[in-house]
Motif scaffolding. Structure first.
Motif, PDB file in Angstrom:
ATOM      1  N   HIS A  74       0.823  -3.799   1.546  1.00  0.00           N
ATOM      2  CA  HIS A  74       0.658  -2.389   1.941  1.00  0.00           C
ATOM      3  C   HIS A  74       0.004  -1.609   0.794  1.00  0.00           C
ATOM      4  O   HIS A  74       0.684  -1.131  -0.120  1.00  0.00           O
ATOM      5  CB  HIS A  74       2.021  -1.781   2.296  1.00  0.00           C
ATOM      6  CG  HIS A  74       1.914  -0.432   2.951  1.00  0.00           C
ATOM      7  ND1 HIS A  74       2.551  -0.129   4.127  1.00  0.00           N
ATOM      8  CD2 HIS A  74       1.237   0.690   2.607  1.00  0.00           C
ATOM      9  CE1 HIS A  74       2.276   1.122   4.471  1.00  0.00           C
ATOM     10  NE2 HIS A  74       1.483   1.646   3.550  1.00  0.00           N
ATOM     11  N   HIS A  76      -3.404   1.208  -0.410  1.00  0.00           N
ATOM     12  CA  HIS A  76      -4.413   2.212  -0.018  1.00  0.00           C
ATOM     13  C   HIS A  76      -5.362   2.337  -1.207  1.00  0.00           C
ATOM     14  O   HIS A  76      -5.279   3.300  -1.966  1.00  0.00           O
ATOM     15  CB  HIS A  76      -3.759   3.560   0.281  1.00  0.00           C
ATOM     16  CG  HIS A  76      -2.743   3.507   1.375  1.00  0.00           C
ATOM     17  ND1 HIS A  76      -3.093   3.432   2.703  1.00  0.00           N
ATOM     18  CD2 HIS A  76      -1.382   3.507   1.344  1.00  0.00           C
ATOM     19  CE1 HIS A  76      -1.990   3.402   3.444  1.00  0.00           C
ATOM     20  NE2 HIS A  76      -0.939   3.433   2.645  1.00  0.00           N
ATOM     21  N   LYS A 204      -3.642  -1.111  12.110  1.00  0.00           N
ATOM     22  CA  LYS A 204      -2.527  -0.280  11.626  1.00  0.00           C
ATOM     23  C   LYS A 204      -2.420   0.939  12.531  1.00  0.00           C
ATOM     24  O   LYS A 204      -3.424   1.598  12.785  1.00  0.00           O
ATOM     25  CB  LYS A 204      -2.812   0.157  10.180  1.00  0.00           C
ATOM     26  CG  LYS A 204      -1.958   1.330   9.664  1.00  0.00           C
ATOM     27  CD  LYS A 204      -0.677   0.880   9.022  1.00  0.00           C
ATOM     28  CE  LYS A 204       0.135   2.018   8.423  1.00  0.00           C
ATOM     29  NZ  LYS A 204      -0.463   2.626   7.230  1.00  0.00           N
ATOM     30  N   HIS A 258       7.595   0.654   6.246  1.00  0.00           N
ATOM     31  CA  HIS A 258       8.603   1.633   5.763  1.00  0.00           C
ATOM     32  C   HIS A 258       9.948   1.455   6.487  1.00  0.00           C
ATOM     33  O   HIS A 258      10.877   0.936   5.912  1.00  0.00           O
ATOM     34  CB  HIS A 258       8.118   3.088   5.881  1.00  0.00           C
ATOM     35  CG  HIS A 258       6.706   3.302   5.493  1.00  0.00           C
ATOM     36  ND1 HIS A 258       6.247   3.016   4.233  1.00  0.00           N
ATOM     37  CD2 HIS A 258       5.622   3.740   6.202  1.00  0.00           C
ATOM     38  CE1 HIS A 258       4.957   3.282   4.173  1.00  0.00           C
ATOM     39  NE2 HIS A 258       4.559   3.718   5.355  1.00  0.00           N
ATOM     40  N   ASP A 330       2.745   0.341  -1.146  1.00  0.00           N
ATOM     41  CA  ASP A 330       2.378   1.685  -0.663  1.00  0.00           C
ATOM     42  C   ASP A 330       2.194   2.681  -1.812  1.00  0.00           C
ATOM     43  O   ASP A 330       2.394   3.872  -1.630  1.00  0.00           O
ATOM     44  CB  ASP A 330       3.430   2.214   0.329  1.00  0.00           C
ATOM     45  CG  ASP A 330       2.931   3.447   1.096  1.00  0.00           C
ATOM     46  OD1 ASP A 330       1.710   3.557   1.300  1.00  0.00           O
ATOM     47  OD2 ASP A 330       3.754   4.294   1.480  1.00  0.00           O
TER      48      ASP A 330
HETATM   49 ZN   LIG Z   1       1.018   3.627   3.420  1.00  0.00          ZN
END
Ligand SMILES: [Zn+2]
Length: 422
Positions: A74, A76, A204, A258, A330
């Motif tokens: 996960h 970004h 996603k 999450h 994340d």
């Molecule tokens: Zn995320």
């Protein structure tokens, strides 16, 4: 062409890597006395040391534990914000003030840091403009940029508003530059086809959009899942509320990201349907750096203890219920360390939450790869898999965090990126 020869041997370089201990990620055990035979970018075989030919090129990792390259499920990598920044404001500033080429080049600079910590694959799950993640993946695959393998999702598919809260109605078009907003079941199917056409690796979705009070319907999610599965793509769902996780699981998604508020009944449904959880925990050290940099005194934030208790409780209940755990960070806030090092914080977080070292490693290798249908290619050391191989010095089972940071060797796709002598 006279005087021009193609040097085939340099493309098919051959090594024998002698491992002190070798982590078998499928069986979740350590093996002694193994040698990995690498030809080009693939593992040819795992053998006994006596099988090494006399004249072979040997990389001696006899004092190290050798593992498959790690996977962060996960990330970004095309988005970054300061600790004090507001997510919506920073997202809009990125869309309006940053040329997409500049955004991609900044992402290209940061991805190298994943190789520096032994993470050789990432699943990049949106907040990456209009398919800039796919472009970065291709640049890495063709050798233009050094970085991990990227499994790219393209824009997150979500309900009106996406995750950008407080955007006025006349500027909702901006949201569509960062998310694929769908408005019906038919549109849901079309969104997946658009993503297939842009060659994404995974879909996603945002099952919920908190703090925007919009979410996808079960029928929309079912349409996304059916269409994605018909193209052999897995679907993973951002979910904060228990209701959205239950609905996403009912709709047949493959994973929940999450899942901060999962009830036992939802965890049981996930286990029954073999839906994985990416818990995206943060360690105490990470949260303290984050809040210090944002101007708060972390010692005064009493809710932080509740946050850690809640995360830990949820993770341990998920494990108890038999939900497959996949490791993901994340992390997209600049806490003044390279992004790869920030991603590595997930190992500390899962360890602090009470997961066992080998289980954490399996969540960042075999289990992660399996839920991407790539368990024969990455996250594993076996004949035919990619030569994504790392080595650490120390005792992973008894001194997990220090050992994991004591990285001595990184190979991705048969190419060596780090090789420390003792
Ligand atoms: Zn995320």
């Amino acid at each position: 062409m006279i005087g021009y020869t193609i040097n085939v041997s340099s493309q098919e370089k051959e090594f024998y890597l002698q491992a002190g201990l070798l982590y078998d990620s499928q069986e979740n055990i350590m093996l002694e006395n193994r040698v990995i035979h690498v030809i080009g970018n693939k593992i040819q075989s795992i053998e006994d040391p006596e099988k090494i030919p006399v004249d072979a090129e040997v990389i001696d990792l006899g004092e190290y534990t050798v593992l498959p390259g790690l996977i962060d499920a996960h990330t970004h990598v095309l988005f970054s914000q300061e600790p004090q920044d507001d997510f919506t404001e920073e997202s809009i500033a990125t869309l309006v003030l940053e040329n997409p080429a500049l955004r991609t080049l900044r992402g290209a600079k940061s991805v190298k840091s994943y190789l520096d910590v032994g993470i050789t694959s990432i699943k990049d799950l949106g907040n990456s403009g209009l398919f800039l993640d796919v472009a970065l993946r291709d640049a890495i695959n063709e050798g233009t940029v050094d970085g991990p393998r990227i499994f790219a999702s393209g824009p997150i598919i979500g309900a009106p508003g996406g995750q950008l809260y407080g955007v006025s109605h006349e500027h909702q078009d901006l949201v569509g530059l960062e998310y694929r907003i769908i408005t019906s079941v038919a549109d849901a199917k079309n969104a997946v086809r658009e993503h297939v056409n842009q060659k994404v690796d995974i879909i996603k979705i945002c099952a919920d959009n908190l703090p925007n009070n919009t979410r996808l319907t079960v029928d929309e999610m079912k349409a996304i899942v059916e269409t994605a599965h018909s193209y052999d793509l897995t679907v993973t769902a951002h979910s904060v509320t228990n209701q959205s996780a239950w609905e996403a699981a009912t709709a047949g998604v493959d994973g929940i990201e999450h899942g901060f508020n999962l009830a036992d009944s939802t965890l049981a449904l996930m286990a029954q349907k073999n839906i994985y959880l990416v818990p995206t925990e943060n360690s105490r050290a990470y949260m303290h750096s984050y809040y210090k940099l944002s101007g708060s005194n972390p010692e005064e934030l009493t809710w932080l203890n509740r946050y850690f208790e809640n995360s830990k409780n949820r993770l341990l209940r998920a494990i108890k219920n038999g939900v497959p755990i996949v490791a993901g960070s994340d992390n997209y806030t600049d806490i003044r360390i390279p992004r790869g090092a920030s991603s590595r914080d997930m190992f500390r977080a899962y360890y602090e939450a009470g997961m066992k070292p080998l289980d954490i490693l399996q969540a960042a290798t075999f289990v992660s790869a399996k839920h991407l249908n790539k368990e024969n290619e990455i996250g594993i050391l076996k004949p035919g898999s990619f030569a994504d191989i790392i080595a650490v010095k120390g005792d992973l089972e008894n001194d997990f965090l220090n050992t994991l940071e004591n990285l001595a060797f990184v190979m991705k796709n048969g190419k060596i990126y780090l090789e420390k002598s003792n």
